[in-house]
Scaffold this motif. Structure first.
Motif, mmCIF file in Angstrom:
data_model
loop_
_atom_site.group_PDB
_atom_site.id
_atom_site.type_symbol
_atom_site.label_atom_id
_atom_site.label_comp_id
_atom_site.label_asym_id
_atom_site.label_seq_id
_atom_site.Cartn_x
_atom_site.Cartn_y
_atom_site.Cartn_z
ATOM 1 N N ASP A 79 35.266 77.999 27.629
ATOM 2 C CA ASP A 79 35.571 77.912 26.204
ATOM 3 C C ASP A 79 35.332 76.504 25.675
ATOM 4 O O ASP A 79 34.802 76.319 24.582
ATOM 5 C CB ASP A 79 37.021 78.333 25.930
ATOM 6 C CG ASP A 79 37.266 79.814 26.170
ATOM 7 O OD1 ASP A 79 36.276 80.580 26.272
ATOM 8 O OD2 ASP A 79 38.450 80.201 26.265
ATOM 9 N N LEU A 80 35.739 75.502 26.464
ATOM 10 C CA LEU A 80 35.506 74.110 26.070
ATOM 11 C C LEU A 80 34.013 73.821 25.932
ATOM 12 O O LEU A 80 33.581 73.175 24.982
ATOM 13 C CB LEU A 80 36.114 73.156 27.098
ATOM 14 C CG LEU A 80 37.572 72.808 26.927
ATOM 15 C CD1 LEU A 80 38.097 72.108 28.171
ATOM 16 C CD2 LEU A 80 37.770 71.928 25.714
ATOM 17 N N SER A 81 33.250 74.289 26.883
ATOM 18 C CA SER A 81 31.804 74.069 26.851
ATOM 19 C C SER A 81 31.187 74.703 25.612
ATOM 20 O O SER A 81 30.373 74.095 24.916
ATOM 21 C CB SER A 81 31.165 74.646 28.112
ATOM 22 O OG SER A 81 29.766 74.520 28.056
ATOM 23 N N SER A 82 31.594 75.924 25.323
ATOM 24 C CA SER A 82 31.089 76.632 24.158
ATOM 25 C C SER A 82 31.483 75.912 22.868
ATOM 26 O O SER A 82 30.657 75.724 21.972
ATOM 27 C CB SER A 82 31.622 78.063 24.153
ATOM 28 O OG SER A 82 31.230 78.731 22.990
ATOM 29 N N SER A 83 32.740 75.495 22.776
ATOM 30 C CA SER A 83 33.210 74.783 21.587
ATOM 31 C C SER A 83 32.465 73.468 21.408
ATOM 32 O O SER A 83 32.081 73.102 20.293
ATOM 33 C CB SER A 83 34.708 74.494 21.682
ATOM 34 O OG SER A 83 35.438 75.678 21.668
ATOM 35 N N PHE A 84 32.254 72.748 22.508
ATOM 36 C CA PHE A 84 31.550 71.474 22.434
ATOM 37 C C PHE A 84 30.111 71.686 21.973
ATOM 38 O O PHE A 84 29.612 70.969 21.107
ATOM 39 C CB PHE A 84 31.588 70.770 23.794
ATOM 40 C CG PHE A 84 30.968 69.406 23.771
ATOM 41 C CD1 PHE A 84 31.652 68.337 23.210
ATOM 42 C CD2 PHE A 84 29.706 69.192 24.293
ATOM 43 C CE1 PHE A 84 31.087 67.074 23.171
ATOM 44 C CE2 PHE A 84 29.140 67.933 24.258
ATOM 45 C CZ PHE A 84 29.826 66.875 23.696
ATOM 46 N N THR A 85 29.447 72.700 22.530
ATOM 47 C CA THR A 85 28.073 72.993 22.139
ATOM 48 C C THR A 85 27.998 73.335 20.655
ATOM 49 O O THR A 85 27.124 72.828 19.944
ATOM 50 C CB THR A 85 27.516 74.161 22.976
ATOM 51 O OG1 THR A 85 27.547 73.783 24.356
ATOM 52 C CG2 THR A 85 26.100 74.510 22.580
ATOM 53 N N LYS A 86 28.915 74.167 20.189
ATOM 54 C CA LYS A 86 28.922 74.541 18.768
ATOM 55 C C LYS A 86 29.166 73.335 17.885
ATOM 56 O O LYS A 86 28.532 73.192 16.835
ATOM 57 C CB LYS A 86 29.980 75.613 18.506
ATOM 58 C CG LYS A 86 29.601 76.967 19.042
ATOM 59 C CD LYS A 86 30.711 77.977 18.825
ATOM 60 C CE LYS A 86 30.375 79.304 19.475
ATOM 61 N NZ LYS A 86 31.469 80.266 19.395
ATOM 62 N N SER A 87 30.074 72.448 18.291
ATOM 63 C CA SER A 87 30.357 71.269 17.468
ATOM 64 C C SER A 87 29.155 70.334 17.427
ATOM 65 O O SER A 87 28.859 69.742 16.390
ATOM 66 C CB SER A 87 31.600 70.531 17.964
ATOM 67 O OG SER A 87 31.351 69.880 19.188
ATOM 68 N N MET A 88 28.431 70.220 18.543
ATOM 69 C CA MET A 88 27.242 69.361 18.565
ATOM 70 C C MET A 88 26.120 69.965 17.731
ATOM 71 O O MET A 88 25.415 69.256 17.035
ATOM 72 C CB MET A 88 26.767 69.128 20.004
ATOM 73 C CG MET A 88 27.706 68.273 20.840
ATOM 74 S SD MET A 88 27.916 66.602 20.208
ATOM 75 C CE MET A 88 29.481 66.729 19.362
ATOM 76 N N GLU A 89 25.968 71.287 17.792
ATOM 77 C CA GLU A 89 24.958 71.946 16.971
ATOM 78 C C GLU A 89 25.274 71.776 15.492
ATOM 79 O O GLU A 89 24.389 71.499 14.692
ATOM 80 C CB GLU A 89 24.868 73.426 17.328
ATOM 81 C CG GLU A 89 24.219 73.685 18.665
ATOM 82 C CD GLU A 89 24.294 75.133 19.102
ATOM 83 O OE1 GLU A 89 24.998 75.942 18.443
ATOM 84 O OE2 GLU A 89 23.665 75.470 20.119
ATOM 85 N N ALA A 90 26.549 71.915 15.148
ATOM 86 C CA ALA A 90 26.951 71.770 13.752
ATOM 87 C C ALA A 90 26.724 70.347 13.272
ATOM 88 O O ALA A 90 26.246 70.128 12.158
ATOM 89 C CB ALA A 90 28.417 72.161 13.578
ATOM 90 N N SER A 91 27.034 69.361 14.115
ATOM 91 C CA SER A 91 26.860 67.975 13.684
ATOM 92 C C SER A 91 25.389 67.600 13.611
ATOM 93 O O SER A 91 25.010 66.767 12.806
ATOM 94 C CB SER A 91 27.624 67.025 14.605
ATOM 95 O OG SER A 91 27.013 66.977 15.871
#
Length: 111
Positions: A79-91
């Motif tokens: 879940d952390l990995s997925s959240s981090f990936t999504k936050s990096m994609e969004a930024s």
């Protein structure tokens, strides 16, 4: 982004405070589970060394609990990995990663 930001990821990427709190909470949960696992492993080892039948039988349940805890840690890290990936994609979709040609068009990445 709204609210306070954290820009300590080396490349200046900013994460909002909510995302940082989510990471901290998840890492706290992981640490708690790992602490529980350390206690379980100690108890399992003591039971094994005692060679008392009741203690050895108890280990079956303790090992199941340990395995479930390991699964929970794996899930939390996923879940952390997925959240981090999504936050990096969004930024990376923001203006900080490139310049916009005009509204509605894709940004031009610096070469």
């Amino acid at each position: 982004m709204e609210g306070d930001t954290f820009s300590g990821l080396g490349n200046g990427t900013q994460m909002d405070n909510k995302m940082l709190q989510t990471f901290q909470r998840s890492f706290g949960q992981v640490q708690h589970i790992l602490d529980q696992n350390r206690l379980l492993i100690n108890e399992i080892n003591q039971n094994h060394e005692s060679k008392i039948p009741d203690n050895l039988s108890r280990n079956v349940g303790l090992i199941r609990e340990l395995n479930n805890n390991i699964r929970r840690v794996v899930d939390l890290y996923a879940d952390l990995s997925s959240s981090f990936t999504k936050s990096m994609e969004a930024s990376s979709e923001g203006d900080s990663a490139g310049t916009l040609k005009s509204p509605g068009q894709k940004r031009i990445r610096p070469g």
